[in-house]
Write an enzyme that holds these catalytic residues in place. Structure first.
Site, short mmCIF file in Angstrom:
data_model
loop_
_atom_site.label_atom_id
_atom_site.label_comp_id
_atom_site.label_asym_id
_atom_site.label_seq_id
_atom_site.Cartn_x
_atom_site.Cartn_y
_atom_site.Cartn_z
N TYR A 169 74.32 44.48 -89.58
CA TYR A 169 75.52 44.47 -88.73
C TYR A 169 76.61 45.35 -89.34
O TYR A 169 77.12 46.27 -88.69
CB TYR A 169 76.04 43.03 -88.55
CG TYR A 169 77.47 42.98 -88.04
CD1 TYR A 169 77.79 43.44 -86.75
CD2 TYR A 169 78.51 42.47 -88.83
CE1 TYR A 169 79.10 43.40 -86.28
CE2 TYR A 169 79.81 42.43 -88.36
CZ TYR A 169 80.11 42.90 -87.08
OH TYR A 169 81.41 42.88 -86.63
N THR A 187 85.50 46.13 -88.41
CA THR A 187 85.55 44.87 -89.15
C THR A 187 85.75 45.13 -90.65
O THR A 187 85.34 46.18 -91.17
CB THR A 187 84.22 44.10 -88.95
OG1 THR A 187 84.09 43.10 -89.95
CG2 THR A 187 83.01 45.01 -89.07
N ASP A 188 86.32 44.15 -91.34
CA ASP A 188 86.47 44.27 -92.80
C ASP A 188 85.11 44.24 -93.50
O ASP A 188 85.01 44.61 -94.68
CB ASP A 188 87.38 43.17 -93.36
CG ASP A 188 86.85 41.75 -93.14
OD1 ASP A 188 85.84 41.58 -92.42
OD2 ASP A 188 87.44 40.81 -93.70
N GLU A 189 84.07 43.82 -92.79
CA GLU A 189 82.75 43.70 -93.43
C GLU A 189 82.19 45.05 -93.85
O GLU A 189 81.27 45.12 -94.67
CB GLU A 189 81.76 42.97 -92.50
CG GLU A 189 82.28 41.61 -92.13
CD GLU A 189 81.26 40.68 -91.50
OE1 GLU A 189 80.06 40.86 -91.73
OE2 GLU A 189 81.69 39.76 -90.80
N LYS A 239 78.30 48.92 -88.07
CA LYS A 239 79.73 49.09 -87.80
C LYS A 239 80.30 50.23 -88.67
O LYS A 239 81.09 51.05 -88.19
CB LYS A 239 80.51 47.80 -88.06
CG LYS A 239 80.23 46.66 -87.11
CD LYS A 239 80.60 46.94 -85.65
CE LYS A 239 82.08 46.98 -85.39
NZ LYS A 239 82.38 47.03 -83.93
P1 NAD Z 1 81.18 39.03 -79.11
O1 NAD Z 1 79.77 39.05 -79.55
O2 NAD Z 1 81.81 37.71 -78.75
O3 NAD Z 1 81.38 39.97 -77.83
C1 NAD Z 1 80.76 41.21 -77.73
C2 NAD Z 1 80.78 41.62 -76.26
O4 NAD Z 1 80.18 42.92 -76.15
C3 NAD Z 1 80.00 40.68 -75.34
O5 NAD Z 1 80.76 40.38 -74.19
C4 NAD Z 1 78.75 41.49 -74.98
O6 NAD Z 1 78.24 41.17 -73.69
C5 NAD Z 1 79.28 42.91 -75.05
N1 NAD Z 1 78.21 43.89 -75.30
C6 NAD Z 1 77.24 43.81 -76.24
N2 NAD Z 1 76.43 44.89 -76.15
C7 NAD Z 1 76.92 45.66 -75.14
C8 NAD Z 1 76.53 46.90 -74.57
N3 NAD Z 1 75.45 47.57 -75.03
N4 NAD Z 1 77.27 47.41 -73.57
C9 NAD Z 1 78.35 46.74 -73.09
N5 NAD Z 1 78.75 45.56 -73.57
C10 NAD Z 1 78.04 45.03 -74.59
O7 NAD Z 1 82.00 39.74 -80.26
P2 NAD Z 1 83.50 39.56 -80.74
O8 NAD Z 1 83.53 38.57 -81.83
O9 NAD Z 1 84.37 39.39 -79.56
O10 NAD Z 1 83.75 40.99 -81.40
C11 NAD Z 1 84.24 42.07 -80.64
C12 NAD Z 1 84.41 43.28 -81.54
O11 NAD Z 1 85.27 42.99 -82.62
C13 NAD Z 1 83.10 43.76 -82.17
O12 NAD Z 1 83.10 45.18 -82.16
C14 NAD Z 1 83.15 43.22 -83.58
O13 NAD Z 1 82.44 44.05 -84.47
C15 NAD Z 1 84.64 43.29 -83.86
N6 NAD Z 1 85.15 42.31 -84.84
C16 NAD Z 1 84.85 40.97 -84.70
C17 NAD Z 1 85.39 40.06 -85.61
C18 NAD Z 1 85.14 38.58 -85.48
O14 NAD Z 1 85.52 37.81 -86.37
N7 NAD Z 1 84.54 38.09 -84.40
C19 NAD Z 1 86.19 40.51 -86.67
C20 NAD Z 1 86.46 41.88 -86.77
C21 NAD Z 1 85.94 42.76 -85.85
P1 TYD Z 2 80.09 33.97 -89.55
O1 TYD Z 2 80.95 33.19 -88.61
O2 TYD Z 2 78.70 34.27 -89.17
O3 TYD Z 2 80.91 35.30 -89.87
P2 TYD Z 2 80.61 36.48 -90.97
O4 TYD Z 2 79.28 36.28 -91.55
O5 TYD Z 2 80.67 37.68 -90.09
O6 TYD Z 2 81.72 36.39 -91.94
O7 TYD Z 2 80.06 33.23 -90.94
C1 TYD Z 2 81.24 32.94 -91.66
C2 TYD Z 2 80.83 32.34 -92.99
O8 TYD Z 2 80.22 31.06 -92.74
C3 TYD Z 2 79.80 33.15 -93.73
O9 TYD Z 2 80.07 33.07 -95.13
C4 TYD Z 2 78.49 32.47 -93.42
C5 TYD Z 2 78.89 31.02 -93.27
N1 TYD Z 2 78.07 30.22 -92.31
C6 TYD Z 2 77.49 29.01 -92.73
O10 TYD Z 2 77.65 28.57 -93.89
N2 TYD Z 2 76.73 28.31 -91.82
C7 TYD Z 2 76.52 28.75 -90.56
O11 TYD Z 2 75.80 28.07 -89.78
C8 TYD Z 2 77.14 29.98 -90.14
C9 TYD Z 2 76.96 30.51 -88.74
C10 TYD Z 2 77.91 30.68 -91.06
#
Ligand code: NAD
Ligand code: TYD
Length: 336
Positions: free
Chosen positions: A150, A125-127, A154
């Protein structure tokens, strides 16, 4: 080719599994997922019986199980997405983030080393870069400076993956993507939470002054980036993905309200998230030039389509907003 997708029952993973099956008809996909609160078998229920798809319920921290999957499925490539993924939960309970995101990643890297793979895509992630000021973009050279448990977990897993590339010549590629949106996102993240609350006339909790900036990308564009990284990435390299769609949180919240036809009086400013990163913005020039990748979805149309999906699939999210989620919601928002 046999491809292991970890976390394939989550938001990005389930969209990715569908994309891979459609785009690469000769591939077989094994989805290994623990089905935590964030994983939902229903997301891919229609794939049951598909000979090109297998679901294995299991934990990436379970070395024996992982070795068994590599051995029996003859895995050629890994797309590693399984993780604890929510910043707010990592503030409430950090330990599981270290266990899954750091130790689980190391278990997978070790299995990939033992059995040999052509590619290991570590999805990050970019975070990991921390927070930006009002100007500038994250490049792959930006120093890691994570601020939440988190993002720290990562960043740790990124470093482990790159160490395996360096020391063991494991063909690792690390990807760092900005905030995703689209169908099947668990309604604890900003966009689906705001849609679900607006549709039920509940308050929309905006953290702090609502002026934090995220750079939004549609989940399918991320998936296409991961496929490009798998096929065209160079060993040991990092690729950023983003769609140059920076938005203030408050503007997204207002846009969601307009799209569902609800009043702005539902907005409730609440106490800020501790350590809240102010701004993320991605420079994805490297992925565009070296992987030939570019996002296809424009933010306004794709957000409108996403809102329509949540309106039409109300059953999907109403079923998961129950039980454990209600307890989390009370803990997270109750005293705010
Ligand atoms: P999500 O929380 O929706 O899904 C995560 C999945 O991983 C779930 O299905 C969960 O059951 C599974 N999981 C969790 N712990 C596990 C374990 N110990 N063993 C096997 N499976 C397990 O997350 P997401 O938003 O789909 O993100 C997926 C990946 O992409 C993550 O690695 C996250 O860091 C990365 N990512 C997410 C975003 C975003 O905006 N959502 C952006 C950049 C990167
Ligand atoms: P989020 O979807 O949790 O992603 P991330 O923190 O990984 O970027 O949050 C996106 C942005 O929205 C973040 O600046 C936090 C804000 N946010 C709220 O203001 N209210 C909320 O209830 C949530 C879940 C997030």
């Amino acid at each position: 080719m046999n491809v292991l997708v970890t976390g394939g029952s989550g938001f990005i993973g389930s969209n990715l599994v569908r994309l891979l099956l459609a785009e690469r008809p000769e591939w077989r996909i094994v989805n290994l997922d623990k089905l935590t609160y964030a994983g939902n078998a229903e997301n891919l229920a229609d794939l049951e019986g598909n000979p090109r798809y297998r679901f294995v319920r299991g934990d990436i921290c379970n070395g024996e199980l992982i070795a068994d999957v590599f051995r029996t499925e003859k895995i050629h490539a890994v797309l590693h997405l399984a993780a604890e993924s929510h910043v707010d939960r990592s503030i409430l309970s950090p330990s599981i983030f270290i266990e899954t995101n750091v130790r689980g990643t190391q278990v997978l890297l070790e299995a990939a080393r033992e059995f040999g793979v052509r590619r290991f895509v570590h999805v990050s992630t970019d975070e990991v870069y921390g927070s930006l000021g009002p100007t500038g973009l994250f490049t792959e050279q930006t120093p890691l400076d994570p601020s939440s448990p988190y993002s720290a977990s990562k960043a740790s897993s990124d470093l482990l993956a790159l160490a395996y590339a360096h020391t063991f010549k494991l063909p690792v590629v690390v990807t760092r993507c900005s905030n995703n949106y689209g169908p099947y996102q668990f309604p604890e993240k900003l966009i689906p939470l705001m849609i679900a609350n607006a549709l039920r006339d509940l308050p929309l909790p905006v953290y702090g002054d609502g002026m934090n900036v995220r750079d939004w990308i549609h989940v399918e564009d991320h998936g296409r980036g991961l496929l490009a990284a798998l096929e065209k990435g160079e060993d040991g390299q990092v690729y950023n993905f983003g769609a140059s769609s920076e938005r203030h949180n408050i503007d997204i919240v207002k846009q969601v309200l307009r799209l569902v036809g609800k009043p702005e009086s539902l907005i409730k400013y609440v106490t800020d998230r501790p350590g809240h990163d102010r701004r993320y913005a991605i420079d994805s020039t490297k992925a565009r030039t070296q992987l030939g990748w570019a996002p296809r979805h424009g933010f306004e149309d794709a957000l409108a389509a996403t809102v329509r999906w949540y309106v039409e699939r109300r059953q999907w999210w109403e079923r998961i907003i129950s039980g454990e989620y209600l307890k989390y919601y009370e803990k997270q928002y109750g005293g705010r």
